[in-house]
Design an enzyme around this catalytic site. Structure first.
Site, short mmCIF file in Angstrom:
data_model
loop_
_atom_site.label_atom_id
_atom_site.label_comp_id
_atom_site.label_asym_id
_atom_site.label_seq_id
_atom_site.Cartn_x
_atom_site.Cartn_y
_atom_site.Cartn_z
CG HIS A 84 -0.46 0.39 2.45
ND1 HIS A 84 -0.48 -0.61 3.30
CD2 HIS A 84 -0.27 1.49 3.13
CE1 HIS A 84 0.18 -0.13 4.57
NE2 HIS A 84 0.10 1.17 4.58
CG ASP A 220 0.42 -3.95 2.77
OD1 ASP A 220 1.04 -3.73 1.73
OD2 ASP A 220 -0.45 -3.46 3.49
CB SER A 651 2.55 1.70 6.58
OG SER A 651 1.45 1.16 6.97
#
Ligand code: ARG
Ligand code: ASP
Length: 716
Positions: A84, A220, A651
């Protein structure tokens, strides 16, 4: 006796983390945390994590694009981050013919790696405590304005003392609400190329349904490579650039983790508000979050149905939709979490204790006594402005036409302030913005989003708080929906090709056209009015609130010497640590720390846009063809959970074991954990990581790119 013993045991188990979570400054670890970290199982030293004299782990960590974290995992500049985080880049290279979002992408050699204009990674070279230099000249009687001015002057003077070669910078940032200042010397590499990404059905498996949830089964991750000039210095994209030989890259461990093992996250957390008074927490979680959630319910209803109906829209809106939906769901989790654990009551208890401790310090009493009541009053007075700001903010964020109008307004202000020539010089950059913006713009979807949001605004914001211009236009058009339709029908801002052509041909005429555009004027008036009647007002309060929050933080540091406080996140490099562990949910349900590929198959729904599984992965699963990456009992681990305090920006952060080796990749938090932006609860706050063995398996066996694993330093 038994009671006393268990009480001691209880205190011993909670004492180390009693402050709850923490995002610590790497250069303070040795003093504040090293002992505790080692007692929890860390085998390396604080100096191994951060050192200015020798190479340390920090030399392998990058701020990815300014919004995520990444880590260097080979001596050829290979960078690992989330899917992402790489999403925008992957989307930009995707077309209906080469759909890397849908099919994944694996460069088989460096020639196939794809450049990404605008993307960069930043290393932190050094961190200095500069509190004394920045606050020199400030006294107890300095008012807020004067204080800000002194800080500005001192900052400029200090910056001038740093020697800064090209692509290096020094950032000076406030910590502990402005009680301390640190300088960060950074080095930025602007040539970062896409190397690999799994298909979205793996990288975004579970999509919005599973986002912010556990158990999780998302792969991810994506891979990039840093390129540099042949001498290793940062350089803009060039064919002659070569893969960077980094100072340091992380070792990758395939040994896995057990519950209770030491865990550490190293990255760039964005923003937290952990020292808000209870009143402000109530406003945020009970008033403002619900408004923003409601606005996004509306925009997502339009966007989701458009995406379901058209595969091209699915590509064009992928990133936009994910961005809008992510915060929408996060706010819901945050409000629920705060309510569920009684965070507001706990905050009130802290405030009571603050007052009690103050009672015991007669000399300090006068200075701090009025603080909390005054803060409460200011927050209460500011609330109406904050509410209007939330509505307008959501319109500006969700409606592309308004986003564009605001961008143009900001760029064109340059023409007003610095003249036509200054504007002309910025035309190439603006052209790039326009091209990026209009690639995949769908005016009709945008119009429907605008209608829905503007209707909500008109219904909720009293006419007194609306701009007279907006009110007049509304009266003419009859209904909010009609007004929006007219604005879209008559606006050049919906016609990207025309705007770009005009800007190329005649920048001055471009400026005139845009100024005369009715939709542009409308967006401007909405904001102008909002600025004068809401934002200015809001900022005046914010200024006073900031001063008091700073004094409150100072009081906490002074009167609670028995507690360790960590500064709020501010997009600077931090270390969080805890354990790899599951948790017991609020309804008593237990969650273990690890998920497996079996769980992916349990969730598999053929053809579903969130839960489809690529055929190749199903085959690998059926044949248990996991290479050297399976667990001892032959299963493929997918995600893992830990008690590290993280937030947006973390992240892509490396999840490390006690030896400082990479065992996972941070990408999310569990449902109610999102409250950890305002309140960290060690019992239920958990961060979610992809198990590194799943990443290696996907690169090697699924992607067919074993050469990328071969570049890494894999240990077991
Ligand atoms: N919740 C994670 C974070 O805040 C992951 C977001 C990406 N996934 C998504 N469905 N939007 O960034
Ligand atoms: N998913 C977030 C990010 O993108 C991390 C989090 O908020 O937990 O940084």
């Amino acid at each position: 006796m038994r009671y006393a013993l268990s009480l001691i045991a209880f205190l011993l188990t909670i004492a180390p983390l009693s402050a709850g979570g923490g995002m610590w400054l790497p250069l303070l670890l040795e003093n504040l945390n090293e002992e505790e970290m080692q007692s929890m199982g860390m085998e390396i030293s604080a100096e191994d994590i951060y050192s200015i004299n020798a190479g340390s782990l920090k030399d392998a960590i990058v701020h990815f694009g300014g919004f995520c974290t990444g880590e260097v995992i080979s001596n050829r500049g290979l960078v690992l981050t989330n899917h992402h985080c790489g999403f925008g880049a992957i989307q930009d290279h995707s077309t209906l013919e080469h759909n890397y979002l849908e099919d994944g992408f694996w460069a088989m050699n460096t020639q196939e790696e794809l450049p990404n204009p605008g993307l960069f990674v930043t290393f932190i070279e050094r961190i200095d405590d500069v509190t004394d230099r920045i606050t020199a000249g400030i006294t107890d009687t300095t008012d807020e304005r004067e204080r800000a001015r002194i800080i500005q002057v001192n900052t400029a003077a200090l910056k001038a003392t740093y020697e800064l070669p090209a692509h290096t910078e020094v950032l000076i940032k406030p910590f502990y609400e402005g009680n301390q200042y640190y300088a960060f010397v950074t080095k930025t590499y602007p040539d970062v190329r896409l190397v690999g990404a799994p298909p979205s059905s793996i990288g975004k498996f579970g999509a919005d349904t599973d986002n912010w949830e556990w158990p999780r089964h998302t792969g991810d991750f994506s891979l990039f490579r840093i390129y540099a000039a042949p001498d290793g210095s940062p350089a803009d994209y060039s064919e002659t650039n070569v893969p960077l030989v980094p100072k340091r890259h992380l070792e990758v461990s395939t040994a896995g983790v057990k519950p209770g093992d030491f865990s550490m996250i190293f990255g760039f957390p964005g923003t937290t508000d952990l020292y808000l008074p209870a009143t402000a927490m109530v406003q945020r979680t009970e008033v403002i979050n619900p408004i923003r959630i409601g606005m996004r319910d509306r925009s997502l209803a339009v966007i989701d149905s458009a995406m379901r109906a058209d595969p091209q829209v699915r590509i064009d809106y992928a990133s936009k939709q994910a961005r809008i939906a992510n915060a929408w769901k996060k706010w819901r989790g945050e409000s629920q979490g705060v309510a569920a654990v009684g965070a507001i009551e706990q905050r009130r208890a802290l405030e009571r204790e603050f007052r009690q401790r103050l009672e015991a310090k007669p000399t300090a009493r006068a200075e701090y006594q009025a603080l909390l009541p005054e803060l409460e009053r200011l927050y209460a007075d500011r609330l109406p402005a904050e509410i209007v700001r939330a509505y307008v903010g959501e319109i500006n964020y969700n409606v592309d036409l308004f986003r564009m109008a605001n961008l143009l307004e900001a760029r064109m202000r340059i023409a007003d302030n610095n003249g036509a020539e200054a504007f002309r010089q910025r035309v190439p950059a603006l052209l790039e913005d326009l091209r990026a913006f209009y690639r995949g713009y769908h005016p009709d979807i945008d119009r429907r989003v605008a209608r829905s949001l503007f209707e909500a605004y008109v219904a909720a914001v009293s006419p007194d708080d609306q701009s007279p211009f907006v009110r007049d236009q509304l009266a003419f058009a009859g209904t909010p929906g009609k007004l929006i339709d007219e604005l879209f029908a008559g606006s050049y801002l919906t016609r990207g090709d025309r705007l770009i052509e005009l800007l190329q041909r005649d920048p001055e005429e471009f400026v005139e056209y845009v100024r005369a555009d009715r939709a542009f004027q409308f967006a401007r008036q909405l904001n102008r009015h909002n600025e004068r009647h809401v934002i200015d007002y809001y900022n005046a309060y914010a200024e006073r609130i900031n001063g008091l929050q700073r004094a409150y933080m100072d009081g906490l540091l002074r009167f609670f010497p028995d507690r360790r406080f960590y500064p709020d996140a501010n997009s600077t490099l931090r270390v969080s640590y805890g354990k790899y562990e599951g948790f017991t949910g609020l309804e008593g349900e237990t969650f273990t720390h690890q998920t497996y590929l079996d769980g992916v198959m349990d969730k598999y729904v053929p053809g579903d846009y969130e839960f489809d599984v690529p055929e190749k992965l199903r085959t690998l699963y059926r044949e248990k063809d996991y290479g050297p990456y399976a667990t001892e009992d032959g299963r493929m681990p997918v995600c893992v959970l830990g008690s590290n305090h993280t937030t947006g920006g973390n992240s892509g952060s490396p999840a490390l074991n006690g030896k400082g080796q990479l065992v996972g990749l941070n990408f999310d938090r569990t449902w109610q954990s999102t409250m950890s932006d305002v309140h960290y609860d060690p019992a239920i706050c958990r961060n979610i990581m992809v198990d590194i063995r799943y990443v290696l398996f996907l690169i090697d066996k699924f992607g067919g790119a074993p050469h990328l694993v071969a570049e890494m330093t894999v240990v077991d």
